[in-house]
Write a protein that holds these residues in place. Sequence first.
Motif, PDB file in Angstrom:
ATOM      1  N   TYR A 215      52.661   7.361  28.488  1.00  0.00           N
ATOM      2  CA  TYR A 215      51.625   7.754  29.486  1.00  0.00           C
ATOM      3  C   TYR A 215      51.578   6.664  30.638  1.00  0.00           C
ATOM      4  CZ  TYR A 215      47.945   9.833  31.496  1.00  0.00           C
ATOM      5  OH  TYR A 215      46.810  10.316  32.422  1.00  0.00           O
ATOM      6  N   TYR A 216      51.731   6.935  31.862  1.00  0.00           N
ATOM      7  CA  TYR A 216      51.613   5.864  32.950  1.00  0.00           C
ATOM      8  C   TYR A 216      50.434   6.304  33.566  1.00  0.00           C
ATOM      9  CZ  TYR A 216      52.329   3.467  37.045  1.00  0.00           C
ATOM     10  OH  TYR A 216      52.188   2.476  38.280  1.00  0.00           O
ATOM     11  N   GLU A 217      49.551   5.280  33.973  1.00  0.00           N
ATOM     12  CA  GLU A 217      48.321   5.522  34.870  1.00  0.00           C
ATOM     13  C   GLU A 217      48.160   4.428  35.989  1.00  0.00           C
ATOM     14  OE1 GLU A 217      44.597   8.221  34.221  1.00  0.00           O
ATOM     15  OE2 GLU A 217      44.267   6.307  33.240  1.00  0.00           O
ATOM     16  N   ASN A 218      47.878   4.642  37.058  1.00  0.00           N
ATOM     17  CA  ASN A 218      47.699   3.600  37.886  1.00  0.00           C
ATOM     18  C   ASN A 218      46.820   4.410  39.107  1.00  0.00           C
ATOM     19  OD1 ASN A 218      47.010   1.490  39.737  1.00  0.00           O
ATOM     20  ND2 ASN A 218      49.314   1.050  39.919  1.00  0.00           N
ATOM     21  N   LEU A 219      45.316   4.648  38.604  1.00  0.00           N
ATOM     22  CA  LEU A 219      44.490   5.336  39.637  1.00  0.00           C
ATOM     23  C   LEU A 219      44.405   4.591  41.091  1.00  0.00           C
ATOM     24  CD1 LEU A 219      42.108   7.077  37.197  1.00  0.00           C
ATOM     25  CD2 LEU A 219      44.484   8.014  37.980  1.00  0.00           C
ATOM     26  N   GLY A 220      44.377   3.513  41.155  1.00  0.00           N
ATOM     27  CA  GLY A 220      44.097   2.574  42.221  1.00  0.00           C
ATOM     28  C   GLY A 220      45.429   2.539  43.117  1.00  0.00           C
ATOM     29  N   ASN A 221      46.636   3.230  42.740  1.00  0.00           N
ATOM     30  CA  ASN A 221      47.796   3.113  43.372  1.00  0.00           C
ATOM     31  C   ASN A 221      47.724   3.977  44.633  1.00  0.00           C
ATOM     32  OD1 ASN A 221      50.324   2.461  44.242  1.00  0.00           O
ATOM     33  ND2 ASN A 221      51.428   3.609  42.402  1.00  0.00           N
TER      34      ASN A 221
ATOM     35  N   THR B  60      52.536   7.860  46.087  1.00  0.00           N
ATOM     36  CA  THR B  60      52.696   6.910  45.159  1.00  0.00           C
ATOM     37  C   THR B  60      52.710   7.798  43.778  1.00  0.00           C
ATOM     38  OG1 THR B  60      50.385   6.241  45.100  1.00  0.00           O
ATOM     39  CG2 THR B  60      51.950   4.871  46.389  1.00  0.00           C
ATOM     40  N   VAL B  61      53.192   7.288  42.922  1.00  0.00           N
ATOM     41  CA  VAL B  61      52.674   7.962  41.438  1.00  0.00           C
ATOM     42  C   VAL B  61      51.536   7.297  41.033  1.00  0.00           C
ATOM     43  CG1 VAL B  61      53.745   8.198  39.042  1.00  0.00           C
ATOM     44  CG2 VAL B  61      55.237   8.380  41.046  1.00  0.00           C
ATOM     45  N   ILE B  62      50.563   8.140  40.527  1.00  0.00           N
ATOM     46  CA  ILE B  62      49.403   7.450  40.016  1.00  0.00           C
ATOM     47  C   ILE B  62      49.220   7.989  38.550  1.00  0.00           C
ATOM     48  CG2 ILE B  62      48.058   7.494  41.999  1.00  0.00           C
ATOM     49  CD1 ILE B  62      46.693  10.212  41.220  1.00  0.00           C
ATOM     50  N   ARG B  63      49.766   9.080  37.980  1.00  0.00           N
ATOM     51  CA  ARG B  63      49.951   9.292  36.441  1.00  0.00           C
ATOM     52  C   ARG B  63      51.638   9.977  36.386  1.00  0.00           C
ATOM     53  NH1 ARG B  63      45.148  11.249  37.807  1.00  0.00           N
ATOM     54  NH2 ARG B  63      45.586  13.310  38.108  1.00  0.00           N
ATOM     55  N   ALA B  64      51.914   9.630  35.019  1.00  0.00           N
ATOM     56  CA  ALA B  64      53.044  10.121  34.645  1.00  0.00           C
ATOM     57  C   ALA B  64      52.883  10.571  33.130  1.00  0.00           C
ATOM     58  CB  ALA B  64      54.477   9.466  35.008  1.00  0.00           C
TER      59      ALA B  64
ATOM     60  N   ALA C  10      49.723  10.464  44.654  1.00  0.00           N
ATOM     61  CA  ALA C  10      48.579  10.495  45.491  1.00  0.00           C
ATOM     62  C   ALA C  10      49.487  10.445  46.854  1.00  0.00           C
ATOM     63  CB  ALA C  10      47.925   9.159  45.340  1.00  0.00           C
ATOM     64  N   LEU C  11      48.904  11.582  47.690  1.00  0.00           N
ATOM     65  CA  LEU C  11      49.528  11.466  49.191  1.00  0.00           C
ATOM     66  C   LEU C  11      48.619  11.069  50.343  1.00  0.00           C
ATOM     67  CD1 LEU C  11      50.778  15.150  48.642  1.00  0.00           C
ATOM     68  CD2 LEU C  11      52.045  12.877  48.302  1.00  0.00           C
ATOM     69  N   SER C  12      49.158  10.298  51.102  1.00  0.00           N
ATOM     70  CA  SER C  12      48.330  10.135  52.434  1.00  0.00           C
ATOM     71  C   SER C  12      48.843  10.469  53.431  1.00  0.00           C
ATOM     72  CB  SER C  12      48.104   8.479  52.692  1.00  0.00           C
ATOM     73  OG  SER C  12      49.350   7.919  52.927  1.00  0.00           O
ATOM     74  N   ASN C  13      48.273  10.927  54.635  1.00  0.00           N
ATOM     75  CA  ASN C  13      48.634  11.269  55.884  1.00  0.00           C
ATOM     76  C   ASN C  13      47.920  10.645  57.098  1.00  0.00           C
ATOM     77  OD1 ASN C  13      49.449  12.505  58.016  1.00  0.00           O
ATOM     78  ND2 ASN C  13      48.296  14.540  57.907  1.00  0.00           N
ATOM     79  N   GLY C  14      48.556   9.737  57.572  1.00  0.00           N
ATOM     80  CA  GLY C  14      47.975   8.592  58.983  1.00  0.00           C
ATOM     81  C   GLY C  14      48.148   9.508  60.103  1.00  0.00           C
ATOM     82  N   THR C  15      48.702  10.558  60.230  1.00  0.00           N
ATOM     83  CA  THR C  15      48.972  11.221  61.644  1.00  0.00           C
ATOM     84  C   THR C  15      47.789  11.778  62.180  1.00  0.00           C
ATOM     85  OG1 THR C  15      49.773  13.545  60.796  1.00  0.00           O
ATOM     86  CG2 THR C  15      51.254  11.608  60.979  1.00  0.00           C
ATOM     87  N   ALA C  16      47.668  12.251  63.335  1.00  0.00           N
ATOM     88  CA  ALA C  16      46.776  13.145  64.032  1.00  0.00           C
ATOM     89  C   ALA C  16      46.507  14.438  63.720  1.00  0.00           C
ATOM     90  CB  ALA C  16      46.659  12.670  65.484  1.00  0.00           C
TER      91      ALA C  16
END
Length: 121
Positions: A6-12, A24-28, A41-47
């Motif tokens: 198991y992989y976990e990095n919730l702060g990623n 980024t991968v937060i769990r696998a 975890a996905l981020s969208n910096g566009t308008a």
Amino acid sequence: AVGRSYYENLGNRPELSEEGIKATVIRARYTNDGSLAICFALSNGTAEKRNVSKIDLQLLNGNSGATIVSYAFDHFETPCHVESKGFAEVELIVDASYVSLSDDPLSSLTTTISVSSNPLE
């Protein structure tokens, strides 16, 4: 479960970028049938709100560099949208037949992720 890889990095969390959606991968984790469940975890910096159309992933063992999986997600059972200036999570499954290394401890990972998206009207 005890003894399972198991992989976990919730702060990623990926940065907000005007270039579009970042991931980024937060769990696998390996599933019972040998598939690999990966939570991004996905981020969208566009308008504008964006629809994810494809996620290209290369996941390597962080110590040896061995390829665990190299896969392109281009079909989503549920549409994957990320709000403008926002974040979202999505869990996707890589079928066991595409997993190159099925017994990795998943303790240290190196990832390369590319996300294709388009604006929602």
